[in-house]
Enzyme design. Structure first.
Site, PDB file in Angstrom:
ATOM      1  N   GLY A  46      55.677 -39.448  89.221  1.00  0.00           N
ATOM      2  CA  GLY A  46      54.140 -39.307  89.710  1.00  0.00           C
ATOM      3  C   GLY A  46      53.911 -40.779  90.109  1.00  0.00           C
ATOM      4  N   GLN A  51      48.384 -47.688  92.681  1.00  0.00           N
ATOM      5  CA  GLN A  51      49.588 -48.197  92.352  1.00  0.00           C
ATOM      6  C   GLN A  51      50.408 -48.729  93.806  1.00  0.00           C
ATOM      7  OE1 GLN A  51      51.162 -44.571  89.777  1.00  0.00           O
ATOM      8  NE2 GLN A  51      52.318 -46.422  89.135  1.00  0.00           N
ATOM      9  N   CYS A  88      56.279 -46.172  83.460  1.00  0.00           N
ATOM     10  CA  CYS A  88      55.232 -46.127  84.808  1.00  0.00           C
ATOM     11  C   CYS A  88      55.991 -46.921  85.664  1.00  0.00           C
ATOM     12  CB  CYS A  88      53.846 -46.840  84.140  1.00  0.00           C
ATOM     13  SG  CYS A  88      52.604 -47.164  85.464  1.00  0.00           S
ATOM     14  N   LEU A  89      55.957 -46.402  86.879  1.00  0.00           N
ATOM     15  CA  LEU A  89      56.597 -47.133  88.215  1.00  0.00           C
ATOM     16  C   LEU A  89      56.008 -48.602  88.106  1.00  0.00           C
ATOM     17  CD1 LEU A  89      56.821 -44.457  90.567  1.00  0.00           C
ATOM     18  CD2 LEU A  89      58.729 -45.623  89.416  1.00  0.00           C
ATOM     19  N   HIS A 130      48.711 -39.138  82.755  1.00  0.00           N
ATOM     20  CA  HIS A 130      48.917 -40.513  83.028  1.00  0.00           C
ATOM     21  C   HIS A 130      48.336 -40.828  84.521  1.00  0.00           C
ATOM     22  CE1 HIS A 130      52.135 -43.914  83.074  1.00  0.00           C
ATOM     23  NE2 HIS A 130      51.857 -43.724  84.332  1.00  0.00           N
ATOM     24  N   GLU A 131      48.727 -39.729  85.460  1.00  0.00           N
ATOM     25  CA  GLU A 131      47.992 -40.289  86.937  1.00  0.00           C
ATOM     26  C   GLU A 131      46.594 -40.155  86.910  1.00  0.00           C
ATOM     27  OE1 GLU A 131      50.390 -41.371  88.698  1.00  0.00           O
ATOM     28  OE2 GLU A 131      51.975 -40.720  87.287  1.00  0.00           O
ATOM     29  N   HIS A 134      45.427 -43.401  85.861  1.00  0.00           N
ATOM     30  CA  HIS A 134      45.313 -44.548  86.910  1.00  0.00           C
ATOM     31  C   HIS A 134      44.297 -44.561  87.799  1.00  0.00           C
ATOM     32  CE1 HIS A 134      49.429 -46.476  86.501  1.00  0.00           C
ATOM     33  NE2 HIS A 134      49.848 -45.496  86.601  1.00  0.00           N
TER      34      HIS A 134
END
Ligand code: ZN
Length: 153
Positions: A46, A51, A88-89, A130-131, A134
């Site tokens: 995701g 991000q 996480c990216l 998670h998303e 953000h």
């Protein structure tokens, strides 16, 4: 469509609360497409707009070739709990143990402004949490109980 740069930990864009999307225009459509392109390029599950440096309430998820776009998402139901590894990216190569709900229902618009509800379990439930976090400037590190080593391909 384009691959955008993913910002990493330390960039203050990751700590800001994102604004709701009000215009479902070409610019939003390009953002959603770019988020998917960038997600597929990076191999994550995701990716949220902050991000890539955009402070709008937009995120994309793709687990098991099931692409979901989340515009103005709101978690409306959670059930149970699961404890497992999360990454996480924007914090590449780091994984931590995080406890999340086992089952999550999220209400979100798509790029055209239509509302949908999605219910996910396991990894998908984790990704919804998670998303969405953000978009409120929160990152999973705050929730990590223990950091772990995972071999990457
Ligand atoms: Zn993340």
């Amino acid at each position: 469509m384009a691959i955008r740069n993913i910002v990493t930990l330390g960039d203050e864009v990751l700590t800001k609360k994102c604004r709701p999307v009000e215009k479902f225009d070409e610019r939003l459509h390009a953002l959603v497409e770019d988020l998917f392109d960038t997600l597929y390029e990076s191999g994550g599950a995701g990716l949220a707009a902050p991000q890539v440096g955009v402070l709008r309430r937009v995120a994309v998820i793709d687990i098991d070739e099931n692409p979901i776009e989340l515009v103005n998402p709101e978690i409306i139901f959670t059930e149970g709990s699961q404890t497992g590894a999360e990454g996480c990216l924007s914090n590449p190569g780091k994984y931590g143990i995080v406890t999340r709900p086992q089952k999550v229902t999220v209400k979100a618009q798509d790029r055209f402004g239509e509302w949908h509800e999605y219910t996910g379990e396991d990894l998908l439930a984790r990704a919804f949490c998670h998303e969405t976090e953000h978009l409120d400037g929160k990152m999973f590190m705050e929730l990590v109980s223990e950091w772990i080593d995972i071999e990457e391909d």
